[in-house]
Design a protein around this motif. Structure first.
Motif, short mmCIF file in Angstrom:
data_model
loop_
_atom_site.label_atom_id
_atom_site.label_comp_id
_atom_site.label_asym_id
_atom_site.label_seq_id
_atom_site.Cartn_x
_atom_site.Cartn_y
_atom_site.Cartn_z
N ARG A 160 5.65 -3.03 -11.29
CA ARG A 160 4.34 -2.71 -10.73
C ARG A 160 3.85 -1.48 -11.48
N VAL A 161 2.62 -1.53 -12.00
CA VAL A 161 2.09 -0.48 -12.88
C VAL A 161 0.86 0.12 -12.24
N VAL A 162 0.77 1.47 -12.30
CA VAL A 162 -0.45 2.16 -11.93
C VAL A 162 -0.98 2.85 -13.19
N SER A 163 -2.27 2.72 -13.42
CA SER A 163 -2.91 3.33 -14.59
C SER A 163 -4.03 4.24 -14.11
N MET A 164 -3.95 5.51 -14.49
CA MET A 164 -4.96 6.47 -14.02
C MET A 164 -5.56 7.22 -15.21
N ASN A 211 12.63 -4.07 -7.31
CA ASN A 211 13.85 -4.33 -6.56
C ASN A 211 13.72 -3.88 -5.10
N GLN A 212 13.29 -2.66 -4.91
CA GLN A 212 13.21 -2.14 -3.55
C GLN A 212 12.12 -2.85 -2.76
N ARG A 213 11.02 -3.16 -3.42
CA ARG A 213 9.96 -3.90 -2.74
C ARG A 213 10.47 -5.25 -2.24
N GLN A 214 11.16 -5.97 -3.15
CA GLN A 214 11.66 -7.28 -2.77
C GLN A 214 12.72 -7.20 -1.68
N HIS A 215 13.55 -6.16 -1.75
CA HIS A 215 14.57 -6.00 -0.73
C HIS A 215 13.94 -5.75 0.64
N LEU A 216 12.97 -4.84 0.68
CA LEU A 216 12.29 -4.56 1.94
C LEU A 216 11.49 -5.77 2.44
N ALA A 217 10.91 -6.53 1.49
CA ALA A 217 10.19 -7.73 1.89
C ALA A 217 11.13 -8.73 2.56
N LYS A 269 0.83 -1.20 0.00
CA LYS A 269 0.00 0.00 0.00
C LYS A 269 0.87 1.26 0.00
N ALA A 270 1.98 1.21 0.77
CA ALA A 270 2.86 2.40 0.83
C ALA A 270 3.53 2.65 -0.52
N PHE A 271 4.06 1.57 -1.14
CA PHE A 271 4.72 1.74 -2.44
C PHE A 271 3.71 2.13 -3.52
N GLN A 316 16.80 5.07 -6.38
CA GLN A 316 18.14 4.53 -6.16
C GLN A 316 18.24 3.07 -6.57
N GLN A 317 17.20 2.29 -6.39
CA GLN A 317 17.28 0.84 -6.63
C GLN A 317 16.41 0.39 -7.80
N ASP A 318 15.46 1.19 -8.22
CA ASP A 318 14.51 0.77 -9.24
C ASP A 318 14.60 1.68 -10.47
#
Length: 471
Positions: free
Chosen positions: A129-133, A155-161, A40-42, A81-83
């Motif tokens: 991860r895609v957002v469409s608006m 990348n950052q999501r997986q690292h934080l996970a 949700k944060a990302f 930085q990571q993505d």
């Protein structure tokens, strides 16, 4: 030899398995909850970026610019930085209008044409991860709805996970280690009464059968202590019974043995043939009495409750047994011209018992009745049903037993005063022991108003467990 195992280790294994399952379930739930809020944060940050891109593109469009971000604006908005981040613009039909052509059109599902939605895709072989608006931009034909997409690699999501997973597992594993240590010492503390019981028993001598006394014993161990104390009491009673039997046997055998020895010594110095023959006759009579007493003592020893408990009982036909014993003892009745008979209208009488013991019990009753009946008298063995029980009776027309003596005659070596017949005083004691083991009750009464004696034994009916008789 049976293998030994540790109760502490067994308990630890039984407790450890559900604890591992609980920790695994707890860690999974925590991890999924953390991933939910992380996503949700990302996603919110991704939406903010998409919103900023849409506002700039709309403003540039109003200035008749293309749907492309300037390099400096792109570096400011789509940098991480990571993505790696991408954006693209498509019309409602999915035609490319600007941005990164590598970011494919994320086709909306039913009901999503006019809403913001998220999805997954691939750019250059990387998961994104895609957002469409949806937004409205100005065109030559007027305002037109388009979709602006912003994508970001994971990348950052997986690292934080991964960091979240480690942050959950490490404390849980430490908690598991602490729990195992606490259980190990706690179980050991809980089993301490067993060690105390072991120490209390190990320090005892073989002759010490007093109850085990332990303080602050938990309920589970107290049941074990009570069982051990009950066993101690049973062993104590068994030893007392054996000691009493040995003392009684030694006392009762001393006199007839001394008599046989005295008569044997007398016969050795006898020179008169008639006197020698008389001495040998006395020796034979004394030996016969001694043999009878020894046999009675052996039967009494086998009839002890502690010994009988080890005998496996079976359902047997008391009628057939009584008829068989009565027939075998006719030879004892014939020399005294006693009418010995068996009476019963029952076809079968099924009881639970040991055939050998019941035969010895009935033999003693019939033998006593024959011994104490007058010559030419009558002894009757009868069997009848009384409600849910079978009553086995031995009746004679002898002098009977006074009422004040009827309880005493069941004591070992007790004989009614004035009795002329020789005996050991063990017959009725044997009958009582065997009857009690078989759960039978004994009743003694006058056979007729004129005299005589009837001894009755009442047995429970076990006809429901009787074997099937064929043929």
């Amino acid at each position: 030899m049976k293998s030994r195992f540790s109760v502490r280790r067994q308990l630890l294994k039984w407790l450890l398995l559900p604890l591992l399952i609980l920790i695994a379930v707890d860690s999974t739930i925590l991890y999924r909850i953390s991933l939910h809020f992380l996503r949700k944060a990302f996603d919110h940050a991704l939406y903010e970026t998409a919103y900023d891109v849409s506002q700039i593109l709309i403003q540039d469009r109003l200035n008749n610019a293309q749907l492309e971000l300037k390099p400096e604006v792109r570096d400011m908005l789509l940098s991480s930085q990571q993505d790696v981040m991408y954006y693209s613009v498509y019309d409602q039909q999915g035609h490319f209008m600007g941005g990164d052509h590598a970011l494919p059109y994320l086709k909306p599902l039913s009901g999503q044409h006019k809403t913001l939605y998220y999805g997954a895709g691939q750019v250059s072989g990387h998961d994104v991860r895609v957002v469409s608006m949806p937004v409205v931009i100005a065109t030559e034909e007027g305002n037109a709805p388009v979709r602006i997409q912003v994508a970001e690699t994971r990348n950052q999501r997986q690292h934080l996970a991964s960091q979240i997973l480690l942050g959950i597992l490490i404390p849980q594993l430490l908690l598991l280690l602490v729990a195992v240590l606490l259980m190990w010492f706690g179980i050991g503390r809980g089993l301490r009464p067993l060690w105390d019981l072991h120490a209390a028993l190990a320090q005892r001598t073989p002759r010490d059968l007093s109850p085990v006394q332990l303080t602050q014993v938990p309920e589970e161990v107290s049941m074990l202590v009570e069982s051990i104390n009950q066993l101690m009491q049973q062993v104590q009673r068994l030893l007392e019974s054996q000691n009493r039997f040995i003392a009684d046997a030694a006392h009762q055998l001393r006199t007839p043995l001394a008599g046989v020895m005295a008569q044997t010594e007398l016969a050795q110095y006898e020179t008169n043939p008639d006197a020698l023959q008389k001495s040998l006759g006395n020796i034979a009579i004394s030996t016969e009495r001694l043999v009878h007493m020894v046999n009675q003592l052996l039967i009494l020893a086998r009839a002890e409750p502690e010994v009988m408990q080890a005998i496996q009982m079976h359902v047997l036909d008391l009628r057939a047994l009584a008829q068989h014993v009565t027939g075998d003892l006719i030879s004892l009745a014939l020399p005294r011209n006693i009418d010995l008979g068996f009476e019963s209208e029952l076809a079968h009488a099924w009881v639970l018992g040991d055939a050998t013991s019941l035969e010895e019990m009935l033999s003693n009753l019939v033998d006593n009745a024959i011994r104490y009946s007058d010559e030419g008298g009558r002894v009757t063995v009868s069997l009848l049903r009384d409600g849910e029980s079978f009553v086995l009776s031995v009746e004679d027309d002898g002098p009977g037993i006074p009422e004040d003596e009827r309880e005493k005659v069941f004591e070992r070596f007790h004989r009614v005063i004035g009795t002329k017949q020789p005996g050991s005083g063990l017959g009725l004691a044997i009958v009582l022991e065997i009857a009690q083991v078989h759960g039978a009750t004994i009743q003694m009464q006058d056979a007729t108003p004129e005299g005589g004696l009837r001894i009755s034994l009442r047995f429970a009916d076990h006809g429901a467990d009787a074997p099937v008789i064929t043929g």
